[in-house]
Motif scaffolding. Structure first.
Motif, PDB file in Angstrom:
ATOM      1  N   GLY A 316       7.973 -71.852  35.914  1.00 38.55           N
ATOM      2  CA  GLY A 316       9.071 -70.950  35.687  1.00 38.55           C
ATOM      3  C   GLY A 316       8.854 -70.219  34.441  1.00 38.55           C
ATOM      4  O   GLY A 316       8.180 -70.474  33.251  1.00 38.55           O
ATOM      5  N   ARG A 317       9.465 -68.960  34.231  1.00 33.00           N
ATOM      6  CA  ARG A 317       8.998 -68.143  33.180  1.00 33.00           C
ATOM      7  C   ARG A 317       9.683 -68.694  31.721  1.00 33.00           C
ATOM      8  O   ARG A 317       8.944 -68.889  30.655  1.00 33.00           O
ATOM      9  CB  ARG A 317      10.057 -66.588  33.399  1.00 33.00           C
ATOM     10  CG  ARG A 317       9.335 -65.829  34.204  1.00 33.00           C
ATOM     11  CD  ARG A 317       9.541 -66.210  35.511  1.00 33.00           C
ATOM     12  NE  ARG A 317       9.246 -65.259  36.702  1.00 33.00           N
ATOM     13  CZ  ARG A 317       8.518 -65.469  37.827  1.00 33.00           C
ATOM     14  NH1 ARG A 317       7.747 -66.377  38.101  1.00 33.00           N
ATOM     15  NH2 ARG A 317       8.347 -64.575  38.679  1.00 33.00           N
ATOM     16  N   ALA A 367      -1.499 -66.886  25.168  1.00 28.78           N
ATOM     17  CA  ALA A 367      -2.315 -66.295  26.342  1.00 28.78           C
ATOM     18  C   ALA A 367      -1.582 -66.805  27.524  1.00 28.78           C
ATOM     19  O   ALA A 367      -1.617 -66.319  28.586  1.00 28.78           O
ATOM     20  CB  ALA A 367      -3.817 -66.709  26.310  1.00 28.78           C
ATOM     21  N   CYS A 368      -1.142 -68.068  27.642  1.00 28.91           N
ATOM     22  CA  CYS A 368      -0.536 -68.853  28.651  1.00 28.91           C
ATOM     23  C   CYS A 368       0.929 -68.709  28.781  1.00 28.91           C
ATOM     24  O   CYS A 368       1.461 -69.330  29.770  1.00 28.91           O
ATOM     25  CB  CYS A 368      -1.081 -70.202  28.866  1.00 28.91           C
ATOM     26  SG  CYS A 368      -0.193 -71.239  27.784  1.00 28.91           S
ATOM     27  N   SER A 369       1.362 -67.881  27.902  1.00 28.26           N
ATOM     28  CA  SER A 369       2.849 -67.784  28.087  1.00 28.26           C
ATOM     29  C   SER A 369       3.541 -66.444  27.434  1.00 28.26           C
ATOM     30  O   SER A 369       3.780 -65.361  28.290  1.00 28.26           O
ATOM     31  CB  SER A 369       3.624 -68.838  27.063  1.00 28.26           C
ATOM     32  OG  SER A 369       3.188 -68.739  25.433  1.00 28.26           O
ATOM     33  N   TRP A 370       3.556 -66.469  26.172  1.00 34.83           N
ATOM     34  CA  TRP A 370       4.196 -64.712  25.861  1.00 34.83           C
ATOM     35  C   TRP A 370       3.541 -63.760  26.048  1.00 34.83           C
ATOM     36  O   TRP A 370       3.927 -62.424  26.493  1.00 34.83           O
ATOM     37  CB  TRP A 370       4.792 -64.928  24.211  1.00 34.83           C
ATOM     38  CG  TRP A 370       5.881 -65.793  24.020  1.00 34.83           C
ATOM     39  CD1 TRP A 370       5.863 -67.061  23.906  1.00 34.83           C
ATOM     40  CD2 TRP A 370       7.070 -65.009  23.968  1.00 34.83           C
ATOM     41  NE1 TRP A 370       7.239 -67.341  23.690  1.00 34.83           N
ATOM     42  CE2 TRP A 370       7.995 -66.453  23.798  1.00 34.83           C
ATOM     43  CE3 TRP A 370       7.720 -64.037  23.854  1.00 34.83           C
ATOM     44  CZ2 TRP A 370       9.418 -66.024  23.342  1.00 34.83           C
ATOM     45  CZ3 TRP A 370       9.046 -63.850  23.639  1.00 34.83           C
ATOM     46  CH2 TRP A 370       9.658 -64.996  23.374  1.00 34.83           C
ATOM     47  N   GLY A 371       2.061 -63.963  26.274  1.00 37.90           N
ATOM     48  CA  GLY A 371       1.205 -62.678  26.459  1.00 37.90           C
ATOM     49  C   GLY A 371       1.450 -62.115  27.883  1.00 37.90           C
ATOM     50  O   GLY A 371       2.136 -60.870  28.180  1.00 37.90           O
ATOM     51  N   ALA A 374       6.180 -62.151  29.239  1.00 39.96           N
ATOM     52  CA  ALA A 374       7.322 -61.434  28.450  1.00 39.96           C
ATOM     53  C   ALA A 374       7.261 -60.021  29.351  1.00 39.96           C
ATOM     54  O   ALA A 374       8.225 -59.346  29.389  1.00 39.96           O
ATOM     55  CB  ALA A 374       6.869 -60.945  27.116  1.00 39.96           C
ATOM     56  N   TRP A 375       6.017 -59.704  30.105  1.00 41.88           N
ATOM     57  CA  TRP A 375       5.838 -58.546  30.743  1.00 41.88           C
ATOM     58  C   TRP A 375       6.685 -58.674  32.299  1.00 41.88           C
ATOM     59  O   TRP A 375       7.193 -57.762  32.594  1.00 41.88           O
ATOM     60  CB  TRP A 375       4.570 -58.066  30.886  1.00 41.88           C
ATOM     61  CG  TRP A 375       4.156 -57.427  29.528  1.00 41.88           C
ATOM     62  CD1 TRP A 375       3.171 -58.002  28.695  1.00 41.88           C
ATOM     63  CD2 TRP A 375       4.221 -56.332  28.923  1.00 41.88           C
ATOM     64  NE1 TRP A 375       2.708 -57.477  27.658  1.00 41.88           N
ATOM     65  CE2 TRP A 375       3.378 -56.183  27.883  1.00 41.88           C
ATOM     66  CE3 TRP A 375       4.839 -55.296  29.448  1.00 41.88           C
ATOM     67  CZ2 TRP A 375       3.385 -55.063  27.099  1.00 41.88           C
ATOM     68  CZ3 TRP A 375       4.966 -53.960  28.483  1.00 41.88           C
ATOM     69  CH2 TRP A 375       4.465 -53.923  27.236  1.00 41.88           C
ATOM     70  N   VAL A 376       6.281 -59.745  32.648  1.00 42.41           N
ATOM     71  CA  VAL A 376       6.777 -60.246  34.029  1.00 42.41           C
ATOM     72  C   VAL A 376       8.099 -60.086  33.959  1.00 42.41           C
ATOM     73  O   VAL A 376       9.048 -59.620  34.956  1.00 42.41           O
ATOM     74  CB  VAL A 376       6.426 -61.713  34.345  1.00 42.41           C
ATOM     75  CG1 VAL A 376       7.149 -62.100  35.726  1.00 42.41           C
ATOM     76  CG2 VAL A 376       4.760 -61.658  34.849  1.00 42.41           C
TER      77      VAL A 376
END
Length: 482
Positions: A316-317, A367-371, A374-376
């Protein structure tokens, strides 16, 4: 039979062209974003820049990106998606060529601003073009490819700049070759974009139905697929035509816009562009100048973008953002304490190892989270009618805070100590978790229509992803929870 084979060959050729433009658009984004990391020393030598001038040259890409993001929606609507891609490729090519000539500093800075403008335009238009033109079977893959190619571009330019400098030193020839790498890929994108079909959705939006059908006949494999898409495009145009500005009169839209703005603000305030742009410089402050120190950040950034694609649907996000924030907080504080120890006692193998490991773990966490996430989330939380406005504003905010970080990070370290900025960014990681808890919804597995309905019904912001949410009671006297 021959006609069917000809159509399949044409279909495959167009699909490959679409894949190419998606790949090169993302690659050029990464090449220009990652250019500074291992070229700043060479630029400093050739142009004799001080810290402030180096920061200004780095940050001007972001200021151009803000303008590009602001105007890209207007360009895409009026000129068409294809012409905007041609324009972006042309700007990439010409400005990279002029930069390779090593003009006076003012012109070089202007070229970087123009490249930022091109990056801002491409970052908006390429995903839009792909979503409207690519066959359904590869549309999701194209979105992933675009994000992945950004990280590959950052790695590629970092690696080539390192080896150019190692072989030729910090000379004018080295700097020309560094710009030439970008020029090669930019020219290929420019030429390739000339042969792309226009977006069928844009053609129908402009009333050019026959031309839209011609494009769909080339990029879709069956009449049934074409008929279904034509119906979907007509319905989408009818629902959304002229309705975007009306969202600005809705209170709920301003609330969710604020969530997107703060989310993109934190994506930069956790310190990513300091690490992407200045990691070699920062490691140099600790006496670390080897290949590992120079290439660790772009390599890890590229490699750990892959698992994010799977984890975002599995975890999940929101959970992934929490996970990344914790990882980044710990690694930032660790790096800060390592630099504090270096400040007091000088560098040692232990402090250097802690600093390098902290930076690698930090990049993994981002790289595996906020990168990507956030855009998604920003793409999912805005109502359909206001999605273009929401994405434009939040993209501009992202570029703005990226520029602020780039323009001040090294000067802040010089003024307050190398360790200071790591504690600042670690603090922002903590604040981001507070923001996540109270304002950000979990959107995994929830339809965009359900999120939009919850928003319109007054459901608290952090509960917008709840499938059984109920509207806020109008008689409640306690301030609404976010």
């Amino acid at each position: 039979m021959k006609n069917v084979q000809t159509k399949n060959t044409q279909y495959q050729r167009i699909v490959y062209m679409i894949c190419l433009i998606g790949a090169l658009g993302g690659l050029l984004f990464g090449l220009d974003q990652g250019f500074i990391a291992n070229s700043l020393s060479t630029i400093d030598h050739v142009y004799t820049l001080n810290i402030s001038q180096g920061e200004n040259y780095s940050a001007v890409l972001a200021w151009g990106g803000i303008l590009g993001a602001l105007l890209s929606g207007l360009f895409a609507r009026t000129l068409g998606r294809k012409k905007v891609l041609v324009l972006a490729g042309f700007l990439f090519s010409v400005l990279s060529f002029v930069s390779a000539l090593l003009p006076p500093l003012a012109i070089l800075v202007a070229c970087r601003f123009g490249l930022g403008f091109a990056v801002g335009v491409a970052s908006f238009t390429v995903p839009l073009y792909l979503s409207e033109t690519a066959p359904t079977s590869i549309r999701g893959g194209m979105a992933t490819l675009f994000q992945l190619m950004i990280t590959i571009g950052i790695f590629l330019i970092a690696a080539t700049n390192v080896f150019i400098a190692k072989i030729l030193g910090h000379t004018e020839i080295s700097l020309r070759l560094m710009f030439a790498v970008i020029l090669i890929f930019a020219f290929v994108m420019f030429l390739g974009s000339l042969f792309l079909p226009e977006s069928p959705r844009w053609l129908m939006l402009k009333g050019k139905h026959d031309k839209a059908l011609d494009v769909l006949n080339k990029v879709r494999s069956s009449k049934e697929e074409i008929q279904k898409e034509v119906a979907e495009i007509k319905e989408s145009i009818a629902v959304n035509q002229g309705s975007g500005a009306a969202m600005l009169t809705k209170g709920f839209f301003w609330k969710i816009l604020l969530v997107g703005v703060v989310l993109q603000m934190f994506q930069q305030l956790v310190g990513i562009n300091m690490m992407i742009y200045y990691a070699p410089t920062i490691f140099g402050y600790a006496g670390m100048t080897g290949l590992i120190a120079l290439l660790a950040i772009p390599t890890v950034n590229m490699l750990f973008t892959f698992p994010a694609v799977k984890w975002i649907e599995k975890w999940g996000r929101k959970k992934l953002l929490y996970f990344g924030a914790v990882i980044m907080m710990v690694s930032m504080f660790s790096a800060g304490f390592a630099f504090l120890s270096i400040h007091e006692s000088g560098p040692s193998s232990i402090t250097n190892a802690v600093l390098l490991l902290s930076a690698i773990v930090y990049i993994f966490g981002f790289a595996c989270s906020w990168g990507p996430v956030a855009w998604v989330i920003c793409a999912e939380i805005f109502p359909l009618k206001g999605r273009e406005i929401g994405m434009t504003v939040t993209t501009m905010v992202n570029w703005t805070f990226a520029g602020l970080v780039m323009a001040n990070a090294l000067s802040f370290m010089k003024a307050y100590g190398n360790y200071s900025i790591f504690f600042v960014f670690g603090g922002f990681c903590i604040l981001s978790m507070v923001f996540l808890k109270f304002f950000v919804p979990e959107t995994k597995g929830v339809s965009l229509e359900k999120i939009e309905k919850n928003l319109e019904d007054g459901v608290p912001l952090r509960q917008l992803g709840d499938t059984e949410s109920t509207p806020q009671a109008p008689v409640q006297t306690v301030p609404q929870s976010a």
